[in-house]
Design an enzyme around this catalytic site. Sequence first.
Site, PDB file in Angstrom:
ATOM      1  N   GLU A 245      -1.563  -9.258   3.456  1.00  0.00           N
ATOM      2  CA  GLU A 245      -1.422  -9.791   4.820  1.00  0.00           C
ATOM      3  C   GLU A 245      -2.761 -10.181   5.435  1.00  0.00           C
ATOM      4  O   GLU A 245      -2.807 -11.000   6.348  1.00  0.00           O
ATOM      5  CB  GLU A 245      -0.667  -8.794   5.724  1.00  0.00           C
ATOM      6  CG  GLU A 245      -1.407  -7.518   6.120  1.00  0.00           C
ATOM      7  CD  GLU A 245      -1.299  -6.396   5.102  1.00  0.00           C
ATOM      8  OE1 GLU A 245      -1.045  -6.681   3.922  1.00  0.00           O
ATOM      9  OE2 GLU A 245      -1.491  -5.224   5.491  1.00  0.00           O
TER      10      GLU A 245
ATOM     11  N   HIS B 230      -3.750  -5.288   0.405  1.00  0.00           N
ATOM     12  CA  HIS B 230      -3.144  -5.825   1.631  1.00  0.00           C
ATOM     13  C   HIS B 230      -3.158  -7.358   1.636  1.00  0.00           C
ATOM     14  O   HIS B 230      -4.104  -7.963   2.157  1.00  0.00           O
ATOM     15  CB  HIS B 230      -3.911  -5.316   2.850  1.00  0.00           C
ATOM     16  CG  HIS B 230      -3.730  -3.859   3.080  1.00  0.00           C
ATOM     17  ND1 HIS B 230      -2.776  -3.347   3.927  1.00  0.00           N
ATOM     18  CD2 HIS B 230      -4.377  -2.791   2.558  1.00  0.00           C
ATOM     19  CE1 HIS B 230      -2.846  -2.027   3.915  1.00  0.00           C
ATOM     20  NE2 HIS B 230      -3.811  -1.668   3.089  1.00  0.00           N
TER      21      HIS B 230
ATOM     22  N   CYS C  35       0.824  -1.205   0.000  1.00  0.00           N
ATOM     23  CA  CYS C  35       0.000   0.000   0.000  1.00  0.00           C
ATOM     24  C   CYS C  35       0.861   1.260   0.000  1.00  0.00           C
ATOM     25  O   CYS C  35       1.456   1.572  -1.025  1.00  0.00           O
ATOM     26  CB  CYS C  35      -1.011  -0.047   1.131  1.00  0.00           C
ATOM     27  SG  CYS C  35      -2.503   0.849   0.704  1.00  0.00           S
TER      28      CYS C  35
HETATM   29  N1  GLN Z   1      -2.093   6.673   2.835  1.00  0.00           N
HETATM   30  C1  GLN Z   1      -2.170   5.902   1.627  1.00  0.00           C
HETATM   31  C2  GLN Z   1      -3.536   6.028   0.954  1.00  0.00           C
HETATM   32  O1  GLN Z   1      -4.485   6.396   1.589  1.00  0.00           O
HETATM   33  C3  GLN Z   1      -1.812   4.460   1.870  1.00  0.00           C
HETATM   34  C4  GLN Z   1      -2.772   3.736   2.777  1.00  0.00           C
HETATM   35  C5  GLN Z   1      -2.251   2.421   3.283  1.00  0.00           C
HETATM   36  O2  GLN Z   1      -1.049   2.176   3.294  1.00  0.00           O
HETATM   37  N2  GLN Z   1      -3.123   1.558   3.745  1.00  0.00           N
HETATM   38  O3  GLN Z   1      -3.664   5.756  -0.198  1.00  0.00           O
END
Ligand code: GLN
Length: 564
Positions: free
Chosen positions: A517, A515, A389
Amino acid sequence: MQTKYIFVTGGVTSSLGKGIFSASLGRLLSDRGLDVTIQKFDPYINVDPGTMNPYEHGEVYVTNDGAETDLDLGHYERFLDQPTSQANNVTTGRVYMEVISKEREGAYLGKTVQVVPHIIDEIKHWMLKLGETEDYDVVITEIGGTVGDIEGQPYLEAIRQLRNELGPRNTMIAHLTLIPYLRAAGELKTKPTQHSVKELLAHGLQPDTIVCRSERSITAEVRRKISLFCNVEEEAVIQMLDAESIYEVPLLLRDEGIGELVVDRFYPERGDDGRCSDTPDLSNWIGFLKRLKNPEETIPIALVGKYVEHQDAYKSITESFILAGVPDEVQVKVKYVPSEALSPDNVESQLGDVAGILVAPGFGDRGVEGKILAAQHAREQDVPFFGICLGLQCAIIEFARHVCGWDGAHSTEFDEETAYPVIDLMEEQKEISDKGGTMRLGQYDCRLQEDSHAHGVYGAERVQERHRHRYEVNNVLRYKLLEEGMCFSGVNPDTDLVEIMELPDKRWFLGVQFHPEYRTTVGNPHPLFRSFVRACTSYAHEEGLATSPQPPERKAVPLASVDM
Ligand code: GLN
C-alpha cells in the site's frame, strides 16, 4: 539554478487539508515540468510517529529508506508519483535530538545552547537540506499544526529568517485558513482569517497567498475583504472548496490560478530556458479523474482490522483500493470490519456479502483471533483474500492450525509458549530485541518464484517492497506448510525470509510480509492491489455482489472547468 521554497502554514483550525493542498500544488508545478518535492515539519516532541497510536495520529507511512513518517507523505508520493525519504519528515523531537547530541559531542564549543540560534539553525538546516541536493527546482514545506500554537513558533522564526536570506523571488508563504459559513446569518465570515493572518504578522511573516477552505464559493466581496485586511492581492486569495474526492483538488486549484501565482513570482522569464512551461499538462490527471468519477460498477471488499473506526488508520490501504479500481472503472466500497468483534457465530453475516477480504497489518494481540477467523473463512469459502503483514501471519497461523493440524499454532508475538511458533523472531533479532527491540523497516529485495501467481502479477523476477515488522515466518517449520500445499512464492534472496505466500488452488489467496500500500501512486496503482481488485470483481459477478455505482459520500460543488 536556485531552488525555490514554498512554505505552507495553517490558521484557524487543524484538519484544513494542508497535506492535500501541498500535494496538489506540487502536482500542478511538476506538470509544468518542474522537479518538485514536498516535506513536512511536525512540531511534536516524538522523534517520529513510529511509536504513536494510529488512533492518535492515523497511519504511519514508511519510506523506501525505512523512515516511519506522517501519513501526509503518502499523499505526496501518490500525487507526485515520486518517492520521499527520511529527509522529507522532520519533527521537533528529531531537531532537539540532533542538537542535544551535538552538544554532548562538544560541537558548540562550550557555548550556551539555546532555542535561538541553535534550534532555529537546525530547523533551517533541515528546511534547506533537500534543496541543496540540486535535485529539485521547488521544495514545498508544510508546517504541521496551526499558527498560534506554542510549539510551532520556532518554525515560523526559521521561515522568517530564510525569507530574509533567500529573498522574496525565491520564497513564498501560502497560508491556509477556514472561511466558515454562518447559516443563521447566511454569510461567509472572514474574521477568523484576519485574526490568523495577524498572528502570522506578529511573527514577522506576511503571507503571499491566502488559501480559503470553504464549503461554499467565496464571493467577490469576500475576496476583496480578505485582500484589503490581509495585505494580499485579490488574485492571491485562492479558494479551496470541499471536493467530492481529494483527487479533484489539483484541478480546483488550477482554476483558481495558483500555478500562475507561483511561477510568475519564481520564473518571470520562463520559457527562455524551457524549464517551466506556461501551462501545466494535466491530461493524464484529467483522464484518471474521469475514470475515477464514472465507474461502471461498485464492488464490496472487507477490510478486517483493529483500528477500523478511525478513518485515517488505514489511509494508504483505502487509497490503494480506490486507485487500483480506477483503470478498470471499478469503484471499491470498503466494508470496515472490526476484527475484535468477529466470532464463529457472526463471521458468515459479517463476511458473507463481500467480494474479497483484506486482513490488515497490526501490532498487539487485540483482535488477532478475529483476523485468523477471517483468513479461515476466506480459505474455506474460496473468497479472494489478501493478507498484509500481520494479515499474512494470520493466514499462516490459520493454515498451520486447521490444515496442518497443529493445534495452538501461533506467533510468538502473542503466545511465547506455543508448541508451533510458525511466526517467530529470528535468532539475530532476539538478541537485539532484548535491548529494546527493532523492526525490519524500509525497502528489501524479494525474489519471485517462476510460475507462481505473484510472478505473473508483477511480471518480474525480482522486486523491492517496503517493510515494517519484527516477526517472520519460521523457516524451521515452513516445510510442513509447503507439504500441505502452501507456496512461498516470494523470498528475500539474502536471508531466505518469506516475503509472499499463496495458496495456488484458491482463486486468489495471497499474503505479503511487506506493505504494497505504500507503493501505490495515482500513475502506478500497485500490481497486487490491481490484481486483487480484478479477482474480487470477477467473484462479485459470479456471486451477484456487484452493484451500480454509488454516489460519492461527500457532496460538493461540481468541478466547473472539466466536463466529467
Ligand atoms: N506485529 C507483526 C510484526 O511485528 C506485524 C506487523 C505489521 O503488520 N506491520 O511482525
